[in-house]
Scaffold this motif. Structure first.
Motif, PDB file in Angstrom:
ATOM      1  N   PHE A 298      -9.020  10.594  -8.946  1.00  0.00           N
ATOM      2  CA  PHE A 298      -8.649   9.212  -8.641  1.00  0.00           C
ATOM      3  C   PHE A 298      -7.478   9.177  -7.660  1.00  0.00           C
ATOM      4  O   PHE A 298      -7.489   8.435  -6.667  1.00  0.00           O
ATOM      5  CB  PHE A 298      -8.287   8.460  -9.921  1.00  0.00           C
ATOM      6  N   ALA A 299      -6.434   9.983  -7.943  1.00  0.00           N
ATOM      7  CA  ALA A 299      -5.264  10.001  -7.067  1.00  0.00           C
ATOM      8  C   ALA A 299      -5.633  10.466  -5.663  1.00  0.00           C
ATOM      9  O   ALA A 299      -5.168   9.903  -4.670  1.00  0.00           O
ATOM     10  CB  ALA A 299      -4.187  10.908  -7.667  1.00  0.00           C
TER      11      ALA A 299
ATOM     12  N   VAL B 252      -6.750   4.683   0.746  1.00  0.00           N
ATOM     13  CA  VAL B 252      -5.835   3.551   0.814  1.00  0.00           C
ATOM     14  C   VAL B 252      -4.567   3.891   1.587  1.00  0.00           C
ATOM     15  O   VAL B 252      -4.098   3.091   2.398  1.00  0.00           O
ATOM     16  CB  VAL B 252      -5.477   3.061  -0.611  1.00  0.00           C
TER      17      VAL B 252
ATOM     18  N   THR C 165       2.221   2.292  -3.355  1.00  0.00           N
ATOM     19  CA  THR C 165       1.302   2.897  -4.317  1.00  0.00           C
ATOM     20  C   THR C 165       1.203   4.412  -4.141  1.00  0.00           C
ATOM     21  O   THR C 165       0.676   5.103  -5.014  1.00  0.00           O
ATOM     22  CB  THR C 165      -0.114   2.307  -4.195  1.00  0.00           C
TER      23      THR C 165
ATOM     24  N   ARG D 138      -5.571  16.419   0.603  1.00  0.00           N
ATOM     25  CA  ARG D 138      -5.502  15.025   1.053  1.00  0.00           C
ATOM     26  C   ARG D 138      -5.695  14.920   2.564  1.00  0.00           C
ATOM     27  O   ARG D 138      -6.501  14.125   3.043  1.00  0.00           O
ATOM     28  CB  ARG D 138      -4.146  14.442   0.645  1.00  0.00           C
TER      29      ARG D 138
ATOM     30  N   TYR E 263       0.195  10.564 -10.713  1.00  0.00           N
ATOM     31  CA  TYR E 263      -1.061  10.968 -11.343  1.00  0.00           C
ATOM     32  C   TYR E 263      -1.460  12.390 -10.934  1.00  0.00           C
ATOM     33  O   TYR E 263      -2.031  13.136 -11.738  1.00  0.00           O
ATOM     34  CB  TYR E 263      -2.182  10.009 -10.946  1.00  0.00           C
TER      35      TYR E 263
ATOM     36  N   GLY F 158       0.333   7.226  -7.012  1.00  0.00           N
ATOM     37  CA  GLY F 158      -0.708   8.241  -6.889  1.00  0.00           C
ATOM     38  C   GLY F 158      -0.162   9.645  -7.072  1.00  0.00           C
ATOM     39  O   GLY F 158      -0.797  10.500  -7.703  1.00  0.00           O
TER      40      GLY F 158
ATOM     41  N   LEU G  30      -8.614  10.329  -4.071  1.00  0.00           N
ATOM     42  CA  LEU G  30      -9.387   9.317  -3.352  1.00  0.00           C
ATOM     43  C   LEU G  30      -8.530   8.127  -2.967  1.00  0.00           C
ATOM     44  O   LEU G  30      -8.641   7.573  -1.859  1.00  0.00           O
ATOM     45  CB  LEU G  30     -10.582   8.870  -4.200  1.00  0.00           C
ATOM     46  N   TRP G  31      -7.654   7.703  -3.879  1.00  0.00           N
ATOM     47  CA  TRP G  31      -6.789   6.560  -3.584  1.00  0.00           C
ATOM     48  C   TRP G  31      -5.841   6.882  -2.429  1.00  0.00           C
ATOM     49  O   TRP G  31      -5.697   6.090  -1.487  1.00  0.00           O
ATOM     50  CB  TRP G  31      -5.984   6.175  -4.831  1.00  0.00           C
ATOM     51  N   LEU G  32      -5.208   8.048  -2.493  1.00  0.00           N
ATOM     52  CA  LEU G  32      -4.237   8.400  -1.469  1.00  0.00           C
ATOM     53  C   LEU G  32      -4.892   8.645  -0.115  1.00  0.00           C
ATOM     54  O   LEU G  32      -4.292   8.381   0.933  1.00  0.00           O
ATOM     55  CB  LEU G  32      -3.442   9.635  -1.903  1.00  0.00           C
TER      56      LEU G  32
ATOM     57  N   LEU H 282       0.825  -1.209   0.000  1.00  0.00           N
ATOM     58  CA  LEU H 282       0.000   0.000   0.000  1.00  0.00           C
ATOM     59  C   LEU H 282       0.860   1.260   0.000  1.00  0.00           C
ATOM     60  O   LEU H 282       0.576   2.224  -0.716  1.00  0.00           O
ATOM     61  CB  LEU H 282      -0.941  -0.001   1.203  1.00  0.00           C
TER      62      LEU H 282
ATOM     63  N   GLU I 175      -7.922  12.155 -13.361  1.00  0.00           N
ATOM     64  CA  GLU I 175      -6.694  11.610 -12.789  1.00  0.00           C
ATOM     65  C   GLU I 175      -6.460  12.151 -11.382  1.00  0.00           C
ATOM     66  O   GLU I 175      -6.085  11.410 -10.470  1.00  0.00           O
ATOM     67  CB  GLU I 175      -5.492  11.947 -13.678  1.00  0.00           C
TER      68      GLU I 175
END
Length: 298
Positions: A213-214, A221, A18, A39, A25, A22, A216-218, A15, A210
């Motif tokens: 997505f980055a 996750v 990644t 973030r 992106y 992120g 939300l992922w960061l 994790l 992009e």
């Protein structure tokens, strides 16, 4: 949760790796401190919602302050330094090599500040891990980018910050609910990051798919999932052992970049990943008797 603890280190490394994907992106669409403020702010909102819904206990004021300080170091100063150095021209390879010093620094500080025993096997493991990281990063160093005091200093500040932050967390923030403790960490990280964004950046964001997505992922996750795992590993194990896991991050990131972006992955990098893995195994291995003594009863 006890039965899943053996899987936490590998999951954490995957994790955490990644995060660099992120960032790749996100960075074309927002300045570093502005993006990090978004973030941390979103992560804080989500965590406060979870805290209020579950009526999670808050620590006393002193412990809360220590949690915020740890967050300012681990998240604010560390990521802020890395993003700033890369944004202003220092190559990612040089930054990764500097950050690769963290396990060595953490091992030394853990021995002197926390009284953790760092034996010959751990020292050899740390040395092997550093060699492995160097081999993984070597093909990416190139000319080093814009190497100057203005770009090198933030990278060294970053590695010092995450080293001190993990030590601070281990020494002063134990027994705190994960939800409230992490929320306090992001509060501590958000304040200086938002001030730097306001003072030094335009704070203009290009809201593309992009970037969303980055973000939300960061947040989901990394800022919540991976950080929860990190705090559990800090509380239940040696800080030097957790730090040695960071040696695996550049190699795993290189593999992810190869799979997602088609970046080259050389035999030298694969060899470095293997050597780093051997180093981590040596640095984190404990005797079965000691492990049994330190494992709490179910």
């Amino acid at each position: 949760m006890q039965r899943f603890l053996p899987f936490f280190p590998a999951t954490f490394v995957l994790l955490w790796s990644t995060g660099f994907i992120g960032a790749r992106y996100a960075m074309p669409h927002a300045e570093p401190f502005t993006f990090l403020s978004l973030r941390y702010g979103l992560a804080l909102i989500l965590l406060l919602g979870a805290v209020l819904a579950a009526r999670a206990p808050w620590p006393d004021r002193r412990t809360a302050l220590h949690a915020a300080i740890a967050g300012a170091l681990i998240h604010g100063a560390y990521l802020g330094g890395v993003f700033y150095a890369v944004r202003h021209g220092l190559s990612a390879g040089i930054v990764a090599l500097i950050v690769g010093l963290q396990p060595v620094l953490t091992g030394l500080l853990a021995a002197s500040v926390l009284g953790e025993r760092v034996g010959p096997r751990q020292v050899a493991g740390l040395a092997l891990g550093l060699l492995g990281v160097a081999l993984v990063i070597l093909p990416k160093i190139g000319d080093g980018g814009q190497m100057s005091l203005a770009t090198l200093a933030p990278a060294f500040v970053a590695v010092a910050a995450i080293t001190l932050g993990t030590i601070w967390q281990k020494r002063f923030v134990t027994g705190v609910d994960l939800r409230t403790g992490t929320a306090l960490q992001y509060l501590g990280a958000l304040a200086p990051t938002a001030l730097l964004a306001y003072a030094t950046e335009t704070m203009v964001v290009d809201w593309t798919g992009e970037l969303l997505f980055a973000l939300l992922w960061l947040v989901l996750v990394l800022s919540i999932g991976a950080v929860f795992l990190m705090l559990v590993l800090i509380e239940r194990g040696a800080v030097s052992s957790l730090a040695s896991l960071m040696y695996l991050v550049p190699g795993v990131t290189a593999v992810l970049a190869y799979l997602l972006f088609g970046e080259t992955l050389t035999l030298l990098q694969l060899a470095g990943l293997a050597i780093a893995g051997i180093g981590v195994a040596a640095a984190t291995r404990r005797s079965s008797a000691r492990a049994a003594m330190e494992t709490p009863a179910p």
